[in-house]
Scaffold this motif. Structure first.
Motif, PDB file in Angstrom:
ATOM      1  N   GLU A  74       0.822  -1.215   0.000  1.00 26.98           N
ATOM      2  CA  GLU A  74       0.000   0.000   0.000  1.00 26.98           C
ATOM      3  C   GLU A  74       0.855   1.263   0.000  1.00 26.98           C
ATOM      4  O   GLU A  74       0.550   2.227  -0.711  1.00 26.98           O
ATOM      5  CB  GLU A  74      -0.941   0.012   1.200  1.00 26.98           C
ATOM      6  N   VAL A  75       1.922   1.274   0.788  1.00 22.21           N
ATOM      7  CA  VAL A  75       2.805   2.440   0.823  1.00 22.21           C
ATOM      8  C   VAL A  75       3.503   2.602  -0.521  1.00 22.21           C
ATOM      9  O   VAL A  75       3.561   3.708  -1.070  1.00 22.21           O
ATOM     10  CB  VAL A  75       3.834   2.347   1.975  1.00 22.21           C
ATOM     11  N   GLU A  76       4.024   1.522  -1.058  1.00 21.95           N
ATOM     12  CA  GLU A  76       4.698   1.594  -2.366  1.00 21.95           C
ATOM     13  C   GLU A  76       3.754   2.130  -3.440  1.00 21.95           C
ATOM     14  O   GLU A  76       4.145   2.951  -4.271  1.00 21.95           O
ATOM     15  CB  GLU A  76       5.245   0.226  -2.772  1.00 21.95           C
ATOM     16  N   ASN A  77       2.492   1.698  -3.421  1.00 19.43           N
ATOM     17  CA  ASN A  77       1.516   2.206  -4.378  1.00 19.43           C
ATOM     18  C   ASN A  77       1.247   3.692  -4.162  1.00 19.43           C
ATOM     19  O   ASN A  77       1.095   4.443  -5.126  1.00 19.43           O
ATOM     20  CB  ASN A  77       0.203   1.419  -4.291  1.00 19.43           C
ATOM     21  N   ALA A  78       1.178   4.114  -2.916  1.00 25.13           N
ATOM     22  CA  ALA A  78       0.888   5.515  -2.595  1.00 25.13           C
ATOM     23  C   ALA A  78       2.005   6.451  -3.052  1.00 25.13           C
ATOM     24  O   ALA A  78       1.738   7.589  -3.460  1.00 25.13           O
ATOM     25  CB  ALA A  78       0.655   5.676  -1.093  1.00 25.13           C
ATOM     26  N   ILE A  79       3.248   5.997  -2.988  1.00 23.27           N
ATOM     27  CA  ILE A  79       4.366   6.882  -3.332  1.00 23.27           C
ATOM     28  C   ILE A  79       4.842   6.715  -4.769  1.00 23.27           C
ATOM     29  O   ILE A  79       5.688   7.484  -5.233  1.00 23.27           O
ATOM     30  CB  ILE A  79       5.553   6.703  -2.355  1.00 23.27           C
ATOM     31  N   GLN A  80       4.278   5.735  -5.472  1.00 22.64           N
ATOM     32  CA  GLN A  80       4.686   5.498  -6.860  1.00 22.64           C
ATOM     33  C   GLN A  80       4.461   6.760  -7.691  1.00 22.64           C
ATOM     34  O   GLN A  80       3.434   7.411  -7.605  1.00 22.64           O
ATOM     35  CB  GLN A  80       3.891   4.349  -7.447  1.00 22.64           C
ATOM     36  N   GLY A  81       5.480   7.137  -8.466  1.00 26.07           N
ATOM     37  CA  GLY A  81       5.389   8.309  -9.326  1.00 26.07           C
ATOM     38  C   GLY A  81       5.660   9.621  -8.620  1.00 26.07           C
ATOM     39  O   GLY A  81       5.494  10.688  -9.207  1.00 26.07           O
ATOM     40  N   THR A  82       6.059   9.562  -7.345  1.00 26.97           N
ATOM     41  CA  THR A  82       6.402  10.777  -6.594  1.00 26.97           C
ATOM     42  C   THR A  82       7.899  10.769  -6.283  1.00 26.97           C
ATOM     43  O   THR A  82       8.581   9.779  -6.549  1.00 26.97           O
ATOM     44  CB  THR A  82       5.625  10.861  -5.263  1.00 26.97           C
ATOM     45  N   THR A  83       8.382  11.838  -5.679  1.00 30.97           N
ATOM     46  CA  THR A  83       9.779  11.881  -5.239  1.00 30.97           C
ATOM     47  C   THR A  83       9.918  11.413  -3.795  1.00 30.97           C
ATOM     48  O   THR A  83      11.006  11.433  -3.236  1.00 30.97           O
ATOM     49  CB  THR A  83      10.363  13.305  -5.372  1.00 30.97           C
ATOM     50  N   CYS A  84       8.826  10.989  -3.193  1.00 34.57           N
ATOM     51  CA  CYS A  84       8.825  10.550  -1.798  1.00 34.57           C
ATOM     52  C   CYS A  84       9.408   9.144  -1.691  1.00 34.57           C
ATOM     53  O   CYS A  84       9.048   8.251  -2.455  1.00 34.57           O
ATOM     54  CB  CYS A  84       7.392  10.564  -1.263  1.00 34.57           C
ATOM     55  N   THR A  85      10.286   8.948  -0.714  1.00 36.69           N
ATOM     56  CA  THR A  85      10.831   7.622  -0.449  1.00 36.69           C
ATOM     57  C   THR A  85       9.955   6.900   0.570  1.00 36.69           C
ATOM     58  O   THR A  85       9.161   7.520   1.289  1.00 36.69           O
ATOM     59  CB  THR A  85      12.258   7.694   0.119  1.00 36.69           C
ATOM     60  N   PHE A  86      10.135   5.587   0.656  1.00 34.05           N
ATOM     61  CA  PHE A  86       9.402   4.809   1.652  1.00 34.05           C
ATOM     62  C   PHE A  86       9.708   5.330   3.050  1.00 34.05           C
ATOM     63  O   PHE A  86       8.809   5.548   3.863  1.00 34.05           O
ATOM     64  CB  PHE A  86       9.786   3.322   1.548  1.00 34.05           C
ATOM     65  N   SER A  87      10.975   5.576   3.316  1.00 32.65           N
ATOM     66  CA  SER A  87      11.381   6.055   4.644  1.00 32.65           C
ATOM     67  C   SER A  87      10.737   7.401   4.970  1.00 32.65           C
ATOM     68  O   SER A  87      10.239   7.607   6.083  1.00 32.65           O
ATOM     69  CB  SER A  87      12.899   6.185   4.726  1.00 32.65           C
ATOM     70  N   ALA A  88      10.746   8.319   4.022  1.00 27.84           N
ATOM     71  CA  ALA A  88      10.158   9.642   4.262  1.00 27.84           C
ATOM     72  C   ALA A  88       8.662   9.518   4.538  1.00 27.84           C
ATOM     73  O   ALA A  88       8.124  10.211   5.401  1.00 27.84           O
ATOM     74  CB  ALA A  88      10.413  10.559   3.074  1.00 27.84           C
ATOM     75  N   PHE A  89       7.982   8.628   3.829  1.00 28.98           N
ATOM     76  CA  PHE A  89       6.557   8.405   4.042  1.00 28.98           C
ATOM     77  C   PHE A  89       6.310   7.902   5.467  1.00 28.98           C
ATOM     78  O   PHE A  89       5.439   8.408   6.178  1.00 28.98           O
ATOM     79  CB  PHE A  89       6.046   7.383   3.019  1.00 28.98           C
ATOM     80  N   VAL A  90       7.078   6.898   5.887  1.00 33.02           N
ATOM     81  CA  VAL A  90       6.912   6.326   7.217  1.00 33.02           C
ATOM     82  C   VAL A  90       7.227   7.362   8.296  1.00 33.02           C
ATOM     83  O   VAL A  90       6.534   7.444   9.316  1.00 33.02           O
ATOM     84  CB  VAL A  90       7.782   5.056   7.384  1.00 33.02           C
ATOM     85  N   ILE A  91       8.242   8.177   8.090  1.00 32.68           N
ATOM     86  CA  ILE A  91       8.593   9.211   9.065  1.00 32.68           C
ATOM     87  C   ILE A  91       7.447  10.203   9.221  1.00 32.68           C
ATOM     88  O   ILE A  91       7.065  10.559  10.342  1.00 32.68           O
ATOM     89  CB  ILE A  91       9.898   9.918   8.651  1.00 32.68           C
ATOM     90  N   GLU A  92       6.872  10.648   8.104  1.00 30.67           N
ATOM     91  CA  GLU A  92       5.764  11.601   8.185  1.00 30.67           C
ATOM     92  C   GLU A  92       4.547  10.981   8.857  1.00 30.67           C
ATOM     93  O   GLU A  92       3.891  11.617   9.688  1.00 30.67           O
ATOM     94  CB  GLU A  92       5.403  12.116   6.790  1.00 30.67           C
ATOM     95  N   ALA A  93       4.245   9.731   8.528  1.00 28.28           N
ATOM     96  CA  ALA A  93       3.125   9.042   9.167  1.00 28.28           C
ATOM     97  C   ALA A  93       3.363   8.902  10.670  1.00 28.28           C
ATOM     98  O   ALA A  93       2.437   9.060  11.480  1.00 28.28           O
ATOM     99  CB  ALA A  93       2.913   7.677   8.525  1.00 28.28           C
ATOM    100  N   THR A  94       4.597   8.626  11.059  1.00 26.15           N
ATOM    101  CA  THR A  94       4.940   8.505  12.476  1.00 26.15           C
ATOM    102  C   THR A  94       4.796   9.840  13.178  1.00 26.15           C
ATOM    103  O   THR A  94       4.274   9.913  14.306  1.00 26.15           O
ATOM    104  CB  THR A  94       6.376   7.956  12.634  1.00 26.15           C
ATOM    105  N   ARG A  95       5.233  10.925  12.532  1.00 25.06           N
ATOM    106  CA  ARG A  95       5.059  12.259  13.121  1.00 25.06           C
ATOM    107  C   ARG A  95       3.592  12.551  13.398  1.00 25.06           C
ATOM    108  O   ARG A  95       3.233  13.068  14.458  1.00 25.06           O
ATOM    109  CB  ARG A  95       5.627  13.333  12.196  1.00 25.06           C
ATOM    110  N   LEU A  96       2.733  12.250  12.429  1.00 32.08           N
ATOM    111  CA  LEU A  96       1.299  12.490  12.615  1.00 32.08           C
ATOM    112  C   LEU A  96       0.735  11.628  13.740  1.00 32.08           C
ATOM    113  O   LEU A  96      -0.088  12.096  14.531  1.00 32.08           O
ATOM    114  CB  LEU A  96       0.545  12.226  11.319  1.00 32.08           C
ATOM    115  N   ALA A  97       1.167  10.383  13.817  1.00 33.82           N
ATOM    116  CA  ALA A  97       0.705   9.501  14.892  1.00 33.82           C
ATOM    117  C   ALA A  97       1.130  10.052  16.250  1.00 33.82           C
ATOM    118  O   ALA A  97       0.345  10.047  17.208  1.00 33.82           O
ATOM    119  CB  ALA A  97       1.253   8.088  14.693  1.00 33.82           C
TER     120      ALA A  97
END
Length: 61
Positions: free
Chosen positions: A29-52
């Protein structure tokens, strides 16, 4: 009640390597969400963790 911040795809921040295991369905799901963007998996997880963490702080208040 504090205004809730919306999730946005972040730029790549400076990071430290940390090994974390994820269920395969979440990885997909994360890979699909970031596909075609400049966002890395790690950056996505970090932002999600910040929000949590913000949500947890809001619940404590």
């Amino acid at each position: 009640m504090a205004r809730k911040r919306k999730f946005k795809l972040p730029a790549v921040p400076p990071t430290t390597s940390k090994c974390v295991r994820f269920p395969n369905d979440i990885l997909e799901e994360v890979e699909n969400a970031i596909q075609g963007t400049t966002c890395t998996f790690s950056a996505f997880v970090i932002e999600a963790t910040r929000l949590a963490l913000e949500d947890l702080k809001d619940e404590e208040e």
